[in-house]
Design a protein around this motif. Structure first.
Motif: not given
Lengths: 313, 336
Positions: B314-320
């Protein structure tokens, strides 16, 4: 002008000087069997650095490689029994897909590759932790030997790992120098706007470059997992930074367009010689990291070709 | 860039002026993301919205915030600093040794260990900047190598041991609470204000933007860019040291591993907050929002009871998403 001509050879000279220095202090370093074992040992790192070269060559970076490799160790371990040797295809496909998605996010969504690949790394890590159930898994020894036992054999004293590395290097070198794709990579790295203006499909080229680096990360991950006979979401940790360092020390600057896969070979060797030298020279274990950093600064300062960089950021 | 956009909004008469301008939206997008995240977590688990929980988030975020503020200045210049893990470790260990040597309690001369640690941080940053500027090594490599040196130095100093700081007065950073929040949160807040002051009210702060906005122009207008860069890295080093002090205050231990994980977290936070990696845009408030986004996700996932492995994804997706949302596609032709 002789200085200008000499510049591309700086990484080689650095390597030669390092080897001679270490050998002069401790001649045991020159023993052939020791050297072969030493080089065979770093094949996964070299493969990862090869993949990283593509990302850096076009002026980007791929920070997801370590996590892709982690994910692949888990995938390989979990699906080995089911697919046998074909699990390798699954692994490379996973790496290719993750790399391609990173590339798509970078080119079509304008997210800098530093961030896009970092984020894709988090996603891959998530996948690895989910698939492994947060445990360290181990491979079925028989299935491993049947499918991938050949990876660690010997032919006439040459470890098969070295042959794999050689084949991959040849493949990457062929791509880089003998294909239109390779020339396009150089064009994109040297000047993206000019490449767009001359009608290259830059987006597609960049996506493919990231997909390649993902695939190489997957191959490195597969080798890790076979070598250590298992999979774990943290197995490949620590290799990302070393792979980047290997590429940079070899003389492929972050600005792109210069250097290439042969440079990465030299860079990886430099990194390994420095690391091993400290063991041979009996440097205190606690001092090694610091000395590695200092030598790194010296090596980079000596190696990089600044003539192509207008502003040093 | 900003002026260009505002003229286009004025000239396009087709749309009414009342619509929120893209500029404003971009500026506030990170904060919007943060608020939406908080709202979602609160809806799913009302306990998320409590002082206790917010204190927990802020305690975890304070050291990272200091490190992120430090690196913000560097990123505004269009460079990068990856030496924070090493610098934080060295500062933590140097502080611990100095603190124990001078008496081991803040009530004695041992308080001098605090400025000493900041001095060490500044010195490491200064060396980092000198290597980058004088040897003409790109900051990515110079600072990465300095990070190795730092981690190694911390290892040499400790020999791999952990050093405990048990002084109650120093640990009051964590234990003493005002209005529900521990002292370290206020300390971080003060240094954030200091960072904001440097960014907006000092020549150095303005010069960071000048270098990041266009180095050619900065050089042509007579700015000593090399000096600004070295000072920037020195300043970043001091902030890393503050981060180290808070990290030691939080767990009461100084060791080589104190600096672990700061690199990716702080840079992710800076970028998520809307400070562009190519420089010239953003600032310390963006970084505050970015750090909060990262730690709210971290905490919220646990509070609503999602398994650990989902967090990373989720962190990865949100960063993007955060970067996509905060990027003005019209103003850039390509990214690297």
């Amino acid at each position: 002008m002789s200085m200008e001509k000499l510049k591309p050879w700086f990484p080689w000279i650095t390597l030669a000087v390092l080897v001679l220095l270490v050998g002069a202090v401790n001649p045991a370093f020159f023993k052939l069997s020791g050297m072969v074992a030493l080089v065979a040992d770093i094949v996964p790192l070299f493969i990862m650095a090869l993949g990283m070269t593509f990302a850096i060559y076009i002026g980007g970076i791929d920070l997801s490689m370590q996590q892709v490799a982690n994910l692949v160790t888990v995938v390989a371990t979990v699906y080995l029994a089911q697919f046998g040797p074909f699990v390798a295809l699954l692994c490379v496909a996973a790496g290719f897909a993750i790399g391609a998605v990173s590339g798509w996010i970078t080119t079509r969504q304008f997210v800098p590759s530093f961030v896009a690949t970092l984020a894709m790394g988090f996603i891959a890590l998530s996948g690895a932790r989910f698939l492994s159930g947060e445990r360290a898994l181990s491979m079925n020894a028989e299935a491993r030997d049947a499918s991938f036992g050949w990876m660690f054999g010997n032919t006439a004293g040459v470890p098969h790992e070295l042959i794999i590395a050689g084949v991959l290097l040849a493949f990457a070198w062929f791509l880089q120098t003998r294909t239109t794709f390779g020339r396009a990579l150089k064009a994109v790295g040297a000047g993206e706007l000019a490449a767009v203006a001359s009608g290259l499909k830059v987006d597609r080229i960049k996506i493919l470059a990231f997909a390649l680096s993902g695939s190489f990360a997957a191959i490195a991950g597969l080798m890790f997992s076979v070598k250590l006979s298992g999979g774990d979401a943290n197995l490949a940790n620590g290799f990302l930074i070393l792979a980047i360092v290997a590429v940079l020390v070899g003389g492929t600057p972050l600005t792109g367009g210069v250097g290439g896969v042969i440079n990465t070979l030299v860079g990886t060797l430099i990194v390994v010689v420095i690391r091993t030298a400290m063991v041979y020279l009996e440097v205190d274990a606690t001092m090694q990291q610091m000395i590695f950093g200092i030598i790194l600064i010296v090596a980079i300062a000596m190696t990089i070709d600044r003539s192509k960089m207008r502003i040093v950021k | 860039m900003a002026t260009l956009q505002s003229t286009t909004t004025v000239t396009t008469r087709a749309r009414p002026r009342a619509a929120i301008s893209r500029d404003a939206l971009l500026k506030w997008a990170p904060l919007l993301v943060l608020l939406v995240l908080c709202a979602i977590f609160t809806l799913m688990e009302p306990r998320f919205l409590s002082i206790r929980n917010f204190a927990r988030i802020l305690i975890a975020a304070s050291p990272a915030l200091m490190v992120a503020v430090g690196v913000t200045f560097i990123i505004i210049m269009g460079s990068i600093d990856l030496s924070m893990e090493g610098t934080v470790s060295v500062c933590a260990v140097a502080f611990a040794f100095c603190f124990l040597w001078l008496g081991g309690t803040l009530a004695s001369w041992a308080w001098l260990a605090i400025p000493f640690a900041m001095l060490v941080g500044g010195l490491l940053g200064f060396v980092n900047g000198l290597i980058h500027v004088r040897l003409k090594i790109p900051s990515f490599m110079a600072s990465l190598a300095m990070g190795f040196v730092g981690t190694g130095l911390a290892m040499v100093m400790t020999g791999g041991d952990r050093i405990r700081i048990e002084d109650e007065l120093f640990r009051s950073l964590l234990t003493e609470r005002i209005l529900g929040f521990p002292l370290m949160v206020y300390v971080a807040g003060l240094f954030l204000l200091l960072g904001w002051f440097i960014q907006t009210r000092t020549t150095l702060g303005r010069n960071f933007y000048a270098v990041g906005g266009g180095e050619d122009l900065a050089v042509a207008s007579g700015l000593n860019v090399a000096r600004v860069r070295v000072l920037g890295y020195t300043l970043a080093g001091v902030f890393f040291a503050v981060g180290a002090l808070l990290a030691v205050g939080r767990i009461g231990i100084a060791e080589t591993a104190t600096g672990n994980n700061f690199m990716f977290i702080s840079i992710t936070a800076v970028v998520v907050g809307g400070t562009a990696l190519w420089g010239g845009i953003g600032g310390v408030w963006n970084t505050l929002v970015g750090v909060l986004i990262v730690f709210v996700i971290d905490n919220g996932m646990v509070v609503i009871g999602l398994p650990g492995y989902v967090q990373d994804g989720v962190l990865g997706i949100l960063v993007i998403l955060a970067v996509i949302l905060s990027t003005d596609r019209k103003s850039i032709s390509f990214v690297k």
